[in-house]
Design an enzyme around this catalytic site. Structure first.
Site, PDB file in Angstrom:
ATOM      1  CD  GLU A 274       9.313  75.445  85.853  1.00 51.49           C
ATOM      2  OE1 GLU A 274       9.973  75.186  86.840  1.00 51.49           O
ATOM      3  OE2 GLU A 274       8.858  74.255  85.926  1.00 51.49           O
TER       4      GLU A 274
ATOM      5  CB  CYS B 156      10.396  67.488  86.718  1.00 52.72           C
ATOM      6  SG  CYS B 156      10.008  66.259  87.654  1.00 52.72           S
TER       7      CYS B 156
ATOM      8  CG  HIS C 228       8.518  71.826  88.292  1.00 49.96           C
ATOM      9  ND1 HIS C 228       8.130  71.038  86.323  1.00 49.96           N
ATOM     10  CD2 HIS C 228       7.824  70.092  88.609  1.00 49.96           C
ATOM     11  CE1 HIS C 228       8.480  70.096  86.343  1.00 49.96           C
ATOM     12  NE2 HIS C 228       7.417  69.527  87.392  1.00 49.96           N
TER      13      HIS C 228
HETATM   14  N1  GLN Z   1       7.547  61.393  85.232  1.00 54.03           N
HETATM   15  C1  GLN Z   1       8.274  62.231  84.373  1.00 54.03           C
HETATM   16  C2  GLN Z   1      10.072  61.913  83.385  1.00 54.03           C
HETATM   17  O1  GLN Z   1      10.083  60.850  84.049  1.00 54.03           O
HETATM   18  C3  GLN Z   1       8.957  63.632  84.136  1.00 54.03           C
HETATM   19  C4  GLN Z   1       7.746  64.948  85.084  1.00 54.03           C
HETATM   20  C5  GLN Z   1       8.566  66.281  85.071  1.00 54.03           C
HETATM   21  O2  GLN Z   1       9.256  66.597  84.886  1.00 54.03           O
HETATM   22  N2  GLN Z   1       7.191  66.401  85.448  1.00 54.03           N
HETATM   23  O3  GLN Z   1      10.120  61.613  82.532  1.00 54.03           O
END
Ligand code: GLN
Length: 191
Positions: A171, A78, A169
């Site tokens: 994890e 992410c 994610h």
């Molecule tokens: N929205 C976050 C970003 O732009 C990422 C979200 C996440 O890691 N769950 O950095």
């Protein structure tokens, strides 16, 4: 074998628990010195802008560039995938740029609750559980990037050399497939 988890912000402990479950001792990385002797580094989710700010302040930006040039493996989830991307939009922001993809932050809108999808991947026959939390969308990938899974027409798990990135994610699920894959990647990368 030591695998690091960048532990300056976000959900790094869940990655650490997953590594422990797989018999790998996690090293929580907070300073450049913590990178010594690591075979791979996980960059967790969180907020990519905050990550970049702290990386810069702690001198970790340069240290990570050096670690990458020396052949270190990376797994970004992410916000971690955003940090690894060559190009970041919405808004445009600086990144490490090790992975030849372009991403759109908060590509599904800033949903507060998580979205869980089941999807096919190249890593196993059964579907993967994908937990999306304010996830980025991978808008384009360079020619050297292998797509390991897609969701709703976009790549969500990609690999380039010794770099792995997921917009979701893994994890936060009970499925350790992707972490196992990364551990193998980190091990092989240094043979
Ligand atoms: N929205 C976050 C970003 O732009 C990422 C979200 C996440 O890691 N769950 O950095």
């Amino acid at each position: 074998m030591k695998i690091g988890v960048l532990a300056i912000q976000g959900d790094y402990e869940a990655h650490g628990r997953m590594l422990e479950r797989l018999g790998v001792e996690p090293v929580y990385v907070r300073t450049p010195a913590d990178l010594a002797g690591l075979r791979g580094l996980i960059i967790p989710g969180g907020e990519s802008t905050t990550h970049m700010k702290i990386l810069t302040e702690e001198g970790l930006l340069e240290a990570l560039r050096k670690y990458s040039a020396e052949g270190g493996a990376f797994f970004g989830t992410c916000a971690g995938a955003i940090l690894l991307a060559r190009e970041v939009h919405n808004p445009d922001q600086a990144s490490l740029g090790f992975l030849d993809i372009s991403v759109l932050r908060n590509g599904y809108g800033r949903q507060l609750s998580s979205d869980v999808h089941l999807g096919a991947s190249k890593l196993k026959d059964e579907p993967l559980e994908m937990v999306f939390i304010r996830a980025p969308i991978i808008e384009s990938v360079g020619p050297g990037v292998k797509i390991l899974a897609e969701d709703a027409g976009h790549p969500v798990l990609v690999e380039q050399g010794r770099i792995l990135a997921a917009t979701f994610h893994p994890e936060l699920t009970g499925d350790s497939t992707i972490h196992e894959y990364f551990i193998k990647m980190a091990r092989n990368g240094h043979q």
